[in-house]
Write a protein that holds these residues in place. Structure first.
Motif, PDB file in Angstrom:
ATOM      1  N   ASN A   1      51.791 -12.626  28.733  1.00  0.00           N
ATOM      2  CA  ASN A   1      52.276 -13.959  29.072  1.00  0.00           C
ATOM      3  C   ASN A   1      51.302 -14.562  30.069  1.00  0.00           C
ATOM      4  OD1 ASN A   1      54.652 -11.947  28.740  1.00  0.00           O
ATOM      5  ND2 ASN A   1      55.541 -13.918  28.202  1.00  0.00           N
ATOM      6  N   LEU A   2      50.673 -15.665  29.671  1.00  0.00           N
ATOM      7  CA  LEU A   2      49.709 -16.312  30.575  1.00  0.00           C
ATOM      8  C   LEU A   2      50.447 -17.083  31.661  1.00  0.00           C
ATOM      9  CD1 LEU A   2      47.172 -17.570  27.871  1.00  0.00           C
ATOM     10  CD2 LEU A   2      47.403 -15.303  28.930  1.00  0.00           C
ATOM     11  N   GLN A   3      51.613 -17.590  31.323  1.00  0.00           N
ATOM     12  CA  GLN A   3      52.569 -18.108  32.309  1.00  0.00           C
ATOM     13  C   GLN A   3      53.917 -17.506  31.950  1.00  0.00           C
ATOM     14  OE1 GLN A   3      53.580 -22.320  32.177  1.00  0.00           O
ATOM     15  NE2 GLN A   3      54.810 -22.175  34.041  1.00  0.00           N
ATOM     16  N   LEU A   4      54.670 -17.096  32.963  1.00  0.00           N
ATOM     17  CA  LEU A   4      56.044 -16.643  32.716  1.00  0.00           C
ATOM     18  C   LEU A   4      56.892 -17.220  33.838  1.00  0.00           C
ATOM     19  CD1 LEU A   4      58.250 -15.127  31.306  1.00  0.00           C
ATOM     20  CD2 LEU A   4      57.297 -12.979  32.102  1.00  0.00           C
ATOM     21  N   ALA A   5      57.494 -18.381  33.551  1.00  0.00           N
ATOM     22  CA  ALA A   5      58.342 -19.056  34.531  1.00  0.00           C
ATOM     23  C   ALA A   5      59.791 -18.772  34.157  1.00  0.00           C
ATOM     24  CB  ALA A   5      58.073 -20.555  34.525  1.00  0.00           C
TER      25      ALA A   5
ATOM     26  N   ALA B   1      48.099 -27.236  34.342  1.00  0.00           N
ATOM     27  CA  ALA B   1      46.740 -26.745  34.646  1.00  0.00           C
ATOM     28  C   ALA B   1      46.355 -25.650  33.650  1.00  0.00           C
ATOM     29  CB  ALA B   1      46.678 -26.217  36.080  1.00  0.00           C
ATOM     30  N   LEU B   2      47.299 -24.756  33.366  1.00  0.00           N
ATOM     31  CA  LEU B   2      47.024 -23.685  32.397  1.00  0.00           C
ATOM     32  C   LEU B   2      46.779 -24.267  31.009  1.00  0.00           C
ATOM     33  CD1 LEU B   2      46.912 -20.686  31.524  1.00  0.00           C
ATOM     34  CD2 LEU B   2      49.396 -20.794  31.212  1.00  0.00           C
TER      35      LEU B   2
ATOM     36  N   LEU C   1      46.743 -18.207  35.743  1.00  0.00           N
ATOM     37  CA  LEU C   1      47.716 -17.203  35.293  1.00  0.00           C
ATOM     38  C   LEU C   1      48.859 -17.097  36.304  1.00  0.00           C
ATOM     39  CD1 LEU C   1      45.239 -14.335  34.249  1.00  0.00           C
ATOM     40  CD2 LEU C   1      46.434 -15.944  32.724  1.00  0.00           C
ATOM     41  N   SER C   2      50.106 -17.028  35.822  1.00  0.00           N
ATOM     42  CA  SER C   2      51.227 -16.876  36.761  1.00  0.00           C
ATOM     43  C   SER C   2      52.388 -16.129  36.104  1.00  0.00           C
ATOM     44  CB  SER C   2      51.709 -18.243  37.264  1.00  0.00           C
ATOM     45  OG  SER C   2      52.330 -18.961  36.212  1.00  0.00           O
ATOM     46  N   ASN C   3      53.127 -15.416  36.928  1.00  0.00           N
ATOM     47  CA  ASN C   3      54.233 -14.615  36.410  1.00  0.00           C
ATOM     48  C   ASN C   3      55.321 -14.495  37.469  1.00  0.00           C
ATOM     49  OD1 ASN C   3      55.969 -12.757  35.370  1.00  0.00           O
ATOM     50  ND2 ASN C   3      54.456 -11.130  35.069  1.00  0.00           N
ATOM     51  N   ASP C   4      56.451 -15.174  37.244  1.00  0.00           N
ATOM     52  CA  ASP C   4      57.567 -15.111  38.201  1.00  0.00           C
ATOM     53  C   ASP C   4      58.162 -13.709  38.310  1.00  0.00           C
ATOM     54  OD1 ASP C   4      57.330 -17.816  38.595  1.00  0.00           O
ATOM     55  OD2 ASP C   4      59.263 -18.364  37.669  1.00  0.00           O
ATOM     56  N   MET C   5      57.937 -12.881  37.274  1.00  0.00           N
ATOM     57  CA  MET C   5      58.505 -11.521  37.301  1.00  0.00           C
ATOM     58  C   MET C   5      57.703 -10.583  38.206  1.00  0.00           C
ATOM     59  SD  MET C   5      60.949 -11.381  34.934  1.00  0.00           S
ATOM     60  CE  MET C   5      61.086  -9.953  33.875  1.00  0.00           C
ATOM     61  N   GLN C   6      56.501 -11.009  38.577  1.00  0.00           N
ATOM     62  CA  GLN C   6      55.582 -10.093  39.260  1.00  0.00           C
ATOM     63  C   GLN C   6      56.161  -9.497  40.561  1.00  0.00           C
ATOM     64  OE1 GLN C   6      51.423 -10.788  38.660  1.00  0.00           O
ATOM     65  NE2 GLN C   6      51.028 -10.618  40.839  1.00  0.00           N
ATOM     66  N   PRO C   7      56.760 -10.334  41.457  1.00  0.00           N
ATOM     67  CA  PRO C   7      57.291  -9.725  42.695  1.00  0.00           C
ATOM     68  C   PRO C   7      58.361  -8.673  42.406  1.00  0.00           C
ATOM     69  CG  PRO C   7      57.233 -12.140  42.863  1.00  0.00           C
ATOM     70  CD  PRO C   7      56.914 -11.802  41.436  1.00  0.00           C
TER      71      PRO C   7
END
Ligand code: C5P
Length: 320
Positions: free
Chosen positions: A13-17, A218-219, A235-241
Motif C-alpha cells: 500500500n503506497l498510501q494506507l489511510a 501529492a502521491l 509513502l504513508s501508512n496509518d497502520m505503521q505506529p
C-alpha cells in the motif's frame, strides 16, 4: 484430471489511510494498492471422489497457512460455487495446490492473492462464465484485499479496500522487502491502532473524532509523473505506529533502510514486512545486499511493480 494454474501477486500500500472503526468492526480506508512481482502459484484440479475439497501448501511459510475450510482459497472457491449457483457433484472434489512465495501474515496480502487465484481458476475449471466484475464482487465477500489481487496494477481502494479505481501511474518501481522474523495478525494491528488513537490526550495532534480518510494528492501526482523520489517521499501508512508498537524491531529496520539510501521506507499494510523504494533496479540490488548484511530482518528480497492481477499461467486442458 483437469487443472488450471493461476499466478497472483503480493500487494503493498503506497498510501494506507484508516478512518474510524465502523459499526461492523471494519474501518473505512483510502488506500493506494500496488501489485508487485512476488507471486504465489495456485493450481486447482478436479479430482476423482468421493471426498472433501482439499488444500496442499508448499513453500515460504507453508506450515502456518490454515488448511481445510479455514483456507481463504477454499473459501473463495466455495463463494464462487454459491454465487454461480453451481451444484457440484459430490464425487468431483477439488484439490487446491498453493506454491507460496509471498510470506504469510506479513502485510503483503498473500492469502488474498491465493483466494483471487482460486476464483480465476475455478471460474475457468467450472465454466462458470463470470466476468472480471462479477468475480470482483465475489472477491469482496471473501476478504477486503481479494478484489485488488484480481485487478493488479496500481489502484485506489475505498470502503474496506474492496471498492477499486485503477490509478494513473507511469513508470516501473523497484522495491526491496525486508521480511521480518515473525508475523502480525491484521485484526490485532487494527485493534491496536484503535487503542492508540483512543489513548491520545485531548489537545494532542490527532485527538478528537477520527476524520474520514482522504486520498493523498501529492502521491497521486508523483505516480502520474513517474518520479520515484517523489513517490518515496509521499509513502504513508496509518497502520505503521500500531505495527511498530506490536513489533518494535521494525523501527530499526526502517531507519537502517533509510540510512542505506532508500527513497522511502514504510511498513507494508499491517506489517511486519518493511518496504523500501529504490531509485532503479541497480540501487535495489545494492540495497538488498547492504540490508542483508545489516542483520535487521529474516530475509531480504526485491520486487518490481506494478504487475497484473491474478492470471492463468497453466493450460485449462491439462490431463492425467
Ligand atoms: O477483510 P479481511 O478478512 O481481510 O479483514 C481481516 C480483518 O482486518 C477484519 O476482520 C478486520 O478486523 C480488519 N479490517 C478492518 N478494516 C478493513 C479491513 C480489514 O478493520 N478495511
Amino acid at each position: 484430471m483437469t487443472s488450471v494454474t493461476v499466478r497472483a501477486p503480493a500487494k503493498i500500500n503506497l498510501q494506507l489511510a484508516v478512518g474510524p472503526r465502523r459499526g461492523d468492526g471494519y474501518h473505512d480506508l483510502v488506500t493506494v494498492f500496488h501489485a508487485i512481482s512476488l507471486f504465489d502459484d495456485v493450481t486447482v484440479a478436479v479430482t476423482e471422489g468421493p471426498g472433501p475439497d482439499r488444500v496442499l501448501v508448499s513453500g515460504e511459510g507453508a506450515e502456518s497457512v490454515p488448511g481445510g475450510s479455514e483456507n481463504l482459497a477454499l473459501k473463495a472457491a466455495a463463494a464462487l460455487a454459491k454465487a454461480a449457483g453451481l451444484v457440484r457433484a459430490a464425487d468431483r472434489p477439488i484439490e487446491i495446490t498453493i506454491r507460496k512465495r509471498i510470506p504469510v501474515a506479513a502485510g503483503l496480502a498473500g492469502g488474498s492473492a491465493d483466494a483471487a487465484a482460486a476464483l480465476v481458476a475455478c471460474n475457468e475449471l467450472w465454466n462458470a462464465g463470470f466476468s472480471q466484475e462479477q468475480l470482483r464482487e465475489v472477491a469482496a465477500e471473501v476478504g477486503s484485499d481479494v478484489a485488488f489481487a484480481l485487478l493488479g496494477g496500481t489502484a485506489v481502494g475505498q470502503g474496506r479496500g474492496e471498492r477499486l479505481t485503477p490509478a494513473l501511474a507511469s513508470g516501473e518501481y523497484h522495491w526491496v522487502l525486508a521480511v521480518a522474523d515473525g508475523q502480525l495478525s491484521t485484526p490485532e494491528v487494527y485493534a491496536t491502532l484503535d487503542r492508540l488513537r483512543a489513548a491520545r490526550d485531548p489537545g494532542e495532534p490527532g485527538s478528537g473524532p477520527q476524520p474520514e480518510p482522504v486520498l493523498d494528492n501529492a502521491l497521486m501526482g508523483a505516480l502520474r509523473s513517474g518520479e520515484p523520489a517523489a513517490v518515496g517521499r509521499a509513502l504513508s501508512n496509518d497502520m505503521q505506529p500500531a505495527a511498530i508498537s506490536l513489533f518494535p524491531a521494525l523501527r530499526k529496520t526502517l531507519a537502517v533502510g533509510r540510512e542505506l539510501g532508500a527513497l522511502g521506507a514504510i511498513v507494508a499494510g499491517s506489517g511486519p514486512t518493511c518496504v523500501f523504494l529504490a531509485a532503479d533496479a541497480d540501487r535495489a540490488v545494492d540495497l538488498v545486499v547492504s540490508l542483508s548484511g545489516a542483520g535487521v530482518c529474516r530475509a531480504v528480497t526485491r520486487a518490481a511493480g506494478p504487475v497484473p492481477g491474478a492470471s492463468i499461467i497453466g493450460s485449462p486442458a491439462g490431463a492425467s
